[in-house]
Design a protein around this motif. Structure first.
Motif, PDB file in Angstrom:
ATOM      1  N   ASP A 234      -5.762 -54.279 -30.617  1.00  0.00           N
ATOM      2  CA  ASP A 234      -4.386 -54.052 -30.193  1.00  0.00           C
ATOM      3  C   ASP A 234      -4.304 -52.977 -29.108  1.00  0.00           C
ATOM      4  O   ASP A 234      -3.229 -52.732 -28.558  1.00  0.00           O
ATOM      5  N   GLN A 235      -5.444 -52.358 -28.821  1.00  0.00           N
ATOM      6  CA  GLN A 235      -5.452 -51.235 -27.881  1.00  0.00           C
ATOM      7  C   GLN A 235      -6.144 -51.554 -26.561  1.00  0.00           C
ATOM      8  O   GLN A 235      -5.733 -51.057 -25.511  1.00  0.00           O
ATOM      9  N   ILE A 236      -7.184 -52.365 -26.588  1.00  0.00           N
ATOM     10  CA  ILE A 236      -7.840 -52.793 -25.352  1.00  0.00           C
ATOM     11  C   ILE A 236      -8.215 -54.260 -25.466  1.00  0.00           C
ATOM     12  O   ILE A 236      -8.373 -54.789 -26.575  1.00  0.00           O
ATOM     13  N   SER A 237      -8.353 -54.898 -24.319  1.00  0.00           N
ATOM     14  CA  SER A 237      -8.691 -56.327 -24.328  1.00  0.00           C
ATOM     15  C   SER A 237     -10.186 -56.575 -24.154  1.00  0.00           C
ATOM     16  O   SER A 237     -10.703 -57.577 -24.646  1.00  0.00           O
ATOM     17  N   LEU A 238     -10.885 -55.672 -23.467  1.00  0.00           N
ATOM     18  CA  LEU A 238     -12.324 -55.857 -23.261  1.00  0.00           C
ATOM     19  C   LEU A 238     -12.960 -54.586 -22.711  1.00  0.00           C
ATOM     20  O   LEU A 238     -12.269 -53.637 -22.336  1.00  0.00           O
ATOM     21  N   VAL A 239     -14.293 -54.625 -22.638  1.00  0.00           N
ATOM     22  CA  VAL A 239     -15.088 -53.526 -22.084  1.00  0.00           C
ATOM     23  C   VAL A 239     -15.867 -54.057 -20.886  1.00  0.00           C
ATOM     24  O   VAL A 239     -16.478 -55.130 -20.957  1.00  0.00           O
ATOM     25  N   ILE A 240     -15.816 -53.320 -19.778  1.00  0.00           N
ATOM     26  CA  ILE A 240     -16.651 -53.618 -18.607  1.00  0.00           C
ATOM     27  C   ILE A 240     -17.621 -52.451 -18.467  1.00  0.00           C
ATOM     28  O   ILE A 240     -17.205 -51.310 -18.252  1.00  0.00           O
ATOM     29  N   SER A 241     -18.906 -52.718 -18.624  1.00  0.00           N
ATOM     30  CA  SER A 241     -19.885 -51.630 -18.649  1.00  0.00           C
ATOM     31  C   SER A 241     -21.026 -51.854 -17.663  1.00  0.00           C
ATOM     32  O   SER A 241     -21.557 -52.960 -17.541  1.00  0.00           O
ATOM     33  N   ASP A 242     -21.398 -50.771 -16.990  1.00  0.00           N
ATOM     34  CA  ASP A 242     -22.636 -50.748 -16.222  1.00  0.00           C
ATOM     35  C   ASP A 242     -23.798 -50.850 -17.209  1.00  0.00           C
ATOM     36  O   ASP A 242     -23.630 -50.638 -18.416  1.00  0.00           O
ATOM     37  N   ILE A 243     -24.992 -51.160 -16.720  1.00  0.00           N
ATOM     38  CA  ILE A 243     -26.175 -51.148 -17.584  1.00  0.00           C
ATOM     39  C   ILE A 243     -26.867 -49.789 -17.515  1.00  0.00           C
ATOM     40  O   ILE A 243     -27.142 -49.154 -18.530  1.00  0.00           O
ATOM     41  N   GLU A 244     -27.144 -49.307 -16.312  1.00  0.00           N
ATOM     42  CA  GLU A 244     -27.866 -48.040 -16.152  1.00  0.00           C
ATOM     43  C   GLU A 244     -26.903 -46.868 -16.236  1.00  0.00           C
ATOM     44  O   GLU A 244     -26.076 -46.677 -15.346  1.00  0.00           O
ATOM     45  N   MET A 245     -27.015 -46.081 -17.304  1.00  0.00           N
ATOM     46  CA  MET A 245     -26.147 -44.908 -17.454  1.00  0.00           C
ATOM     47  C   MET A 245     -26.890 -43.827 -18.225  1.00  0.00           C
ATOM     48  O   MET A 245     -27.716 -44.141 -19.088  1.00  0.00           O
ATOM     49  N   PRO A 246     -26.602 -42.554 -17.935  1.00  0.00           N
ATOM     50  CA  PRO A 246     -27.228 -41.458 -18.675  1.00  0.00           C
ATOM     51  C   PRO A 246     -26.900 -41.521 -20.162  1.00  0.00           C
ATOM     52  O   PRO A 246     -25.840 -42.008 -20.555  1.00  0.00           O
ATOM     53  N   MET A 248     -26.863 -43.129 -22.794  1.00  0.00           N
ATOM     54  CA  MET A 248     -26.852 -44.429 -23.472  1.00  0.00           C
ATOM     55  C   MET A 248     -26.593 -45.518 -22.438  1.00  0.00           C
ATOM     56  O   MET A 248     -25.588 -45.495 -21.750  1.00  0.00           O
ATOM     57  N   ASP A 249     -27.530 -46.461 -22.322  1.00  0.00           N
ATOM     58  CA  ASP A 249     -27.343 -47.513 -21.316  1.00  0.00           C
ATOM     59  C   ASP A 249     -26.425 -48.613 -21.846  1.00  0.00           C
ATOM     60  O   ASP A 249     -26.007 -48.616 -23.005  1.00  0.00           O
ATOM     61  N   GLY A 250     -26.085 -49.549 -20.952  1.00  0.00           N
ATOM     62  CA  GLY A 250     -25.124 -50.584 -21.304  1.00  0.00           C
ATOM     63  C   GLY A 250     -25.620 -51.555 -22.357  1.00  0.00           C
ATOM     64  O   GLY A 250     -24.833 -52.072 -23.159  1.00  0.00           O
ATOM     65  N   TYR A 251     -26.929 -51.826 -22.371  1.00  0.00           N
ATOM     66  CA  TYR A 251     -27.485 -52.691 -23.410  1.00  0.00           C
ATOM     67  C   TYR A 251     -27.317 -52.051 -24.779  1.00  0.00           C
ATOM     68  O   TYR A 251     -26.905 -52.695 -25.747  1.00  0.00           O
ATOM     69  N   THR A 252     -27.656 -50.759 -24.856  1.00  0.00           N
ATOM     70  CA  THR A 252     -27.549 -50.055 -26.136  1.00  0.00           C
ATOM     71  C   THR A 252     -26.090 -49.934 -26.560  1.00  0.00           C
ATOM     72  O   THR A 252     -25.759 -50.103 -27.739  1.00  0.00           O
ATOM     73  N   LEU A 253     -25.207 -49.662 -25.598  1.00  0.00           N
ATOM     74  CA  LEU A 253     -23.772 -49.611 -25.911  1.00  0.00           C
ATOM     75  C   LEU A 253     -23.309 -50.934 -26.513  1.00  0.00           C
ATOM     76  O   LEU A 253     -22.616 -50.958 -27.534  1.00  0.00           O
ATOM     77  N   ASP A 265     -16.223 -57.517 -32.445  1.00  0.00           N
ATOM     78  CA  ASP A 265     -15.719 -58.719 -31.757  1.00  0.00           C
ATOM     79  C   ASP A 265     -15.153 -58.420 -30.363  1.00  0.00           C
ATOM     80  O   ASP A 265     -14.564 -59.312 -29.736  1.00  0.00           O
ATOM     81  N   LEU A 266     -15.323 -57.191 -29.886  1.00  0.00           N
ATOM     82  CA  LEU A 266     -14.850 -56.863 -28.544  1.00  0.00           C
ATOM     83  C   LEU A 266     -15.595 -57.689 -27.499  1.00  0.00           C
ATOM     84  O   LEU A 266     -16.806 -57.905 -27.597  1.00  0.00           O
ATOM     85  N   HIS A 267     -14.878 -58.119 -26.494  1.00  0.00           N
ATOM     86  CA  HIS A 267     -15.479 -58.840 -25.370  1.00  0.00           C
ATOM     87  C   HIS A 267     -16.141 -57.815 -24.443  1.00  0.00           C
ATOM     88  O   HIS A 267     -15.505 -56.843 -24.023  1.00  0.00           O
ATOM     89  N   VAL A 268     -17.425 -58.012 -24.141  1.00  0.00           N
ATOM     90  CA  VAL A 268     -18.173 -57.060 -23.313  1.00  0.00           C
ATOM     91  C   VAL A 268     -18.736 -57.776 -22.086  1.00  0.00           C
ATOM     92  O   VAL A 268     -19.468 -58.766 -22.206  1.00  0.00           O
ATOM     93  N   ILE A 269     -18.363 -57.254 -20.925  1.00  0.00           N
ATOM     94  CA  ILE A 269     -18.924 -57.734 -19.658  1.00  0.00           C
ATOM     95  C   ILE A 269     -19.865 -56.661 -19.133  1.00  0.00           C
ATOM     96  O   ILE A 269     -19.461 -55.508 -18.948  1.00  0.00           O
ATOM     97  N   LEU A 270     -21.131 -57.016 -18.917  1.00  0.00           N
ATOM     98  CA  LEU A 270     -22.071 -56.094 -18.288  1.00  0.00           C
ATOM     99  C   LEU A 270     -21.996 -56.306 -16.778  1.00  0.00           C
ATOM    100  O   LEU A 270     -22.191 -57.417 -16.285  1.00  0.00           O
ATOM    101  N   HIS A 271     -21.704 -55.233 -16.073  1.00  0.00           N
ATOM    102  CA  HIS A 271     -21.396 -55.289 -14.636  1.00  0.00           C
ATOM    103  C   HIS A 271     -22.315 -54.291 -13.949  1.00  0.00           C
ATOM    104  O   HIS A 271     -22.137 -53.086 -14.078  1.00  0.00           O
TER     105      HIS A 271
END
Length: 310
Positions: A234-246, A248-253, A265-271
């Motif tokens: 009810d608060q967000i529709s999805l997550v858009i995440s980079d992969i390479e990040m200090p 914790m990377d996007g895969y681990t996230l 069940d959150l929708h995750v787009i790796l960008h």
């Protein structure tokens, strides 16, 4: 030196383990810098460079390498340092970022170091907004700076950040027909200030609000905090995440989101700028819904539309 990356394709087992390998190098001074090996295609002694009219001042020249014409960027000059000299003894790091291939002129190349993303830290607060860093780390008791290459490339060749207005209209139409209100808020995680703002401006152009954070760890804590206050859906529709990040990377996230009972069940787009060397099997294994290479606003908008109207 040309053989330093011969085994890069065998290193994909590091992906998804919150690990990376840095290729370290120096510019016009003692400071050490690093770049993720997965973004590097080749390292070679600087070839003959051809100067051409109307080149960006940061581009040292054009090189013809393995049948391709590649712009070679003076990395020292690009981050506000001295122009690179003694080019005959310098090296070019051929890399792929954001669907483009370019060369970075560096003074010397050192070695590849296997590290954990938890050892890669955000730049210190005193670094200022105009710095070219996405992260720092310590190797052999020496500070190594990881450059915001996306910022450098944007200054040389700015990207169009506006999504097709038709995407917003299509989302509104689906919302009207279904009589179901779409949550118009998206969480964005990216360590590059430039990339983060690019995505934010793009999704705002089609009527969405952005919650922007600078790495995977901050994103996960933010999501867990929101979930503790009520249904995350009810608060967000999805997550858009980079992969390479200090930290914790996007895969681990993504993997942590899938493990959390209130987030799974959150929708995750790796960008990501890892456009040519990403591990599709790992994207699927950690449970990401989609992988998109940076930066095509309409492609990202189409993915957002598919996520919020499913």
């Amino acid at each position: 030196m040309t053989g330093i990356l011969d085994s890069v394709n065998q290193r994909t087992q590091l992906v998804g383990q919150n690990r990376l390998e840095l290729l370290t190098f120096r510019l016009m001074g003692r400071q050490r810098y690093g770049i993720n090996v997965f973004k590097v295609k080749e390292v070679l002694q600087c070839p003959k460079l051809t100067s051409m009219p109307n080149l960006n001042p940061l581009v040292k020249g054009i090189a013809h390498i393995r049948g391709q014409t590649i712009s070679v960027i003076d990395l020292s000059l690009a981050i506000g340092g001295r122009p690179t000299t003694d080019i005959d003894n310098c090296f070019v790091v051929i890399s792929e970022f954001n669907r483009t291939i370019q060369g970075f002129l560096v003074s010397s190349v050192e070695r590849i170091i296997n590290m954990h993303w938890e050892s890669i830290l955000p730049p210190p607060d005193g670094a200022g907004k105009s710095n070219y860093l996405t992260a720092v780390t310590n190797i052999d008791n020496e500070l190594v700076e990881i450059l915001d290459v996306e910022k450098i490339l944007m200054e040389i060749s700015p990207a169009d950040e506006t999504m097709d207005s038709g995407i917003a209209e299509e989302i509104a139409q689906v919302e009207q027909e279904s009589q179901k209100e779409i949550v118009r808020r998206i969480l964005i995680a990216d360590d590059s200030t430039v990339a983060r703002k690019q995505v934010q401006r793009a999704i705002e152009s089609i009527g969405f609000e952005a919650i922007a954070v600078k790495d995977g760890k901050e994103a996960y804590y933010k999501l867990a905090e929101m979930a503790a206050q009520g249904s995350i859906y009810d608060q967000i529709s999805l997550v858009i995440s980079d992969i390479e990040m200090p930290e914790m990377d996007g895969y681990t996230l993504t993997a942590e989101i899938r493990r959390h009972p209130d987030l799974k069940d959150l929708h995750v787009i790796l960008h990501t700028s890892l456009s040519g060397v990403f591990n599709q099997a790992m994207v699927e294994r950690v449970g990401a819904n989609e992988f998109i290479a940076k930066f095509n606003p309409d492609e990202l908008g189409t993915a957002v539309k598919a996520a919020v109207t499913k």
